[in-house]
Design an enzyme around this catalytic site. Sequence first.
Site, PDB file in Angstrom:
ATOM      1  N   GLN A 368      11.990  21.579  57.637  1.00 40.46           N
ATOM      2  CA  GLN A 368      12.065  22.347  56.396  1.00 40.46           C
ATOM      3  C   GLN A 368      13.267  21.896  55.580  1.00 40.46           C
ATOM      4  OE1 GLN A 368      13.329  26.635  56.071  1.00 40.46           O
ATOM      5  NE2 GLN A 368      11.192  26.956  55.505  1.00 40.46           N
ATOM      6  N   CYS A 399      14.332  31.402  50.915  1.00 41.61           N
ATOM      7  CA  CYS A 399      15.667  31.777  51.383  1.00 41.61           C
ATOM      8  C   CYS A 399      16.309  32.762  50.406  1.00 41.61           C
ATOM      9  CB  CYS A 399      16.544  30.534  51.534  1.00 41.61           C
ATOM     10  SG  CYS A 399      18.177  30.898  52.210  1.00 41.61           S
ATOM     11  N   ASN A 500       3.289  36.031  57.011  1.00 43.14           N
ATOM     12  CA  ASN A 500       4.520  36.199  57.784  1.00 43.14           C
ATOM     13  C   ASN A 500       5.104  37.578  57.509  1.00 43.14           C
ATOM     14  OD1 ASN A 500       7.894  35.125  57.376  1.00 43.14           O
ATOM     15  ND2 ASN A 500       6.918  35.613  59.306  1.00 43.14           N
ATOM     16  N   GLY A 501       5.480  38.284  58.583  1.00 42.18           N
ATOM     17  CA  GLY A 501       6.134  39.576  58.432  1.00 42.18           C
ATOM     18  C   GLY A 501       5.560  40.646  59.338  1.00 42.18           C
ATOM     19  N   ARG A 524      11.945  36.070  62.716  1.00 43.50           N
ATOM     20  CA  ARG A 524      12.961  36.887  63.385  1.00 43.50           C
ATOM     21  C   ARG A 524      12.497  38.315  63.585  1.00 43.50           C
ATOM     22  NH1 ARG A 524      17.630  35.445  61.497  1.00 43.50           N
ATOM     23  NH2 ARG A 524      16.831  33.735  60.258  1.00 43.50           N
TER      24      ARG A 524
END
Length: 657
Positions: A368, A399, A500-501, A524
């Site tokens: 990435q 980000c 994602n999530g 995460r």
Amino acid sequence: RRFLASKEQFHAYLRAGGEPGGQAGTEEEEDEAEEKKEEEEAGSCQGEPPAKRVRSEDLGQDGESREDAGAAEKEPTERKRARGQNKSRPCMKPNCYEQSRLCLSVMQGCAEKCYFGPRCRFLHDIGEYMAAKPADLGRSCVLFETFGKCIYGVTCRFAQAHLGDGYQNIVNGDLAKQWEGKSLVRNNLSKDLQHQLRKKKFSFKKADAYLRGLAKPHGNGGKGGKAMGLPTEEQEVSNCTTPQEGLGDGPKCAVLSEQGEDPKPDALQSPGPTGSKEASSIKTVGPVTDEDIIKLRSCEKRKLEIQGKLYLAPLTTCGNLPFRRICKRFGADVTCGEMAVCTNLLQGQSSEWALLKRHHTEDIFGVQLEGAFPDTMTKCAELLNQTIEVDFVDINVGCPIDLVYKKGGGCALMTRSNKFEQIVRGMNSVLDVPLTVKIRTGVQEKINVAHKIIPKIREWGASMVTLHGRSREQRYTRSADWDYIAECAKIASPMPLFGNGDILSYEDANRAMQSGVSGIMIARQVPVGALIKPWLFTEIKEQRHWDISSGERFGILRDFTNYGLEHWGSDTQGVEKTRKFLLEWLSFLCRYIPVGLLEHLPQKINERPPYYMGRDYLETLMASQNVDDWIKISELLLGPVPPSFTFLPKHKANSYR
């Protein structure tokens, strides 16, 4: 409820070493100790950094009273919940890991060939070095047991396992032959390539050709033809990877500046007829190949077929190679390196190139990149295309941190569509592997813009998009908006879209796949996710909740430690680097709540547990959010910490705003 405990009971149990009757000291003494500790934490790492205070004072309008500002300063220290990065934490990288270091030539067994000769400032006497060397940390060396040879020799902190008479390094010949000639880690930065990058001698033919196309006027006032960067006749085949080779040696034209300002029309129109005459007079040497005439179309590029697979997200700091090996073992299908800054890669920084390393067990691997401007991103893409082995390259447009956002990178690219288009088209034109993009729902919390950007990304030539269901303002808090992700998946078709999530269990993964996405990315996920629960991949594939024991979890930490010693080394520097990344990971792992202690399944993202006692001492120790307890766990694996050792986690909590 029998596992619930107060804060005082929890810490008293750990101080007593897990003995039921060992809660020493009165409650008053414990309360005083806890209050003192909280005050110290508030004054050191949990308070608002001084730089922020100065900034808030400067922003005051019409000279507001200093008393009000002072009162505002005191408020953050009274908050119990910490947020954001520990920006004021001290530098924990030691100036030197050992007072007296052994010369590398001695370690390699050729002391007489020392490059520095009599000027060498390192030790050449092994006896003198061994007299000052700290005690070994264990009786077995993972490098010697795995590969039959430890390349660190006498400097290894487990050297007693492979040192013979006269400090000779013992080699297991049969085991060493099995690994001879095998490349375990790829994508290393060679000294020759580093020298070329530092001296700016690396050739960027394709990138230069694309950037010259950006600088040419295309009938819209000299603004570069809507960021196409290609002649009109070539726009229909927008995914060409090999521009005309002859252009690479021509004179350099004005390109986009690093500061992100558009080139002025005067500068763009200056080449005129003279520049075109010079370009046409360039002579090429050698036979004409197919690449000189035939362009590689998008349909001829290598395909990225990962639909339905489990994708481990690129995780800054903790998503290192040893951690990816752990996740790969538990069932991750696709892995990606940590976010790398393109300008640092172009400068040949070893620390940044280390983020691109790939273990041989990572069968589908990508890197990435983060950047804000088409010139650096396109050149970096061409550099990686020629020098490393990857299956895809991902652009970070998600980000949220200020350091990246304020420079125009990360989420800021979602608001800079012209630069975003130039970056995607430019990188796609120089890459032979698929290009993917990771974005968020938007910048502001209630204003989603991803559904407007995704069709454009597909048109620009990206092979896949990953959508994180939160905005920049939300960071990693609040619930991910999976209804919006499902809507965007329909808009993105036929281009694959990964969601994602909040993938906390196999049930959440099943619901996510039913929303119409091509696959799911696991990151995460606070309070549970790949960092807190790397066996989540196994749970999803086996469709079960895994009540993993503390012994099994400690075994995972031991494997991470062994992988770290393989990757970073078993000498003092390697051991302490492994310890540092282990502690960073433990700052997330402590948030895991064992399945057997939950009142209901599955665990929800916004549920914060009270203090609880584990089913044994080790499980309770792993649940502690005290840094001293994390260090105690690291000492069980890597021996005692060096004198004056300090550690503060990079993140105080899961997010900040």
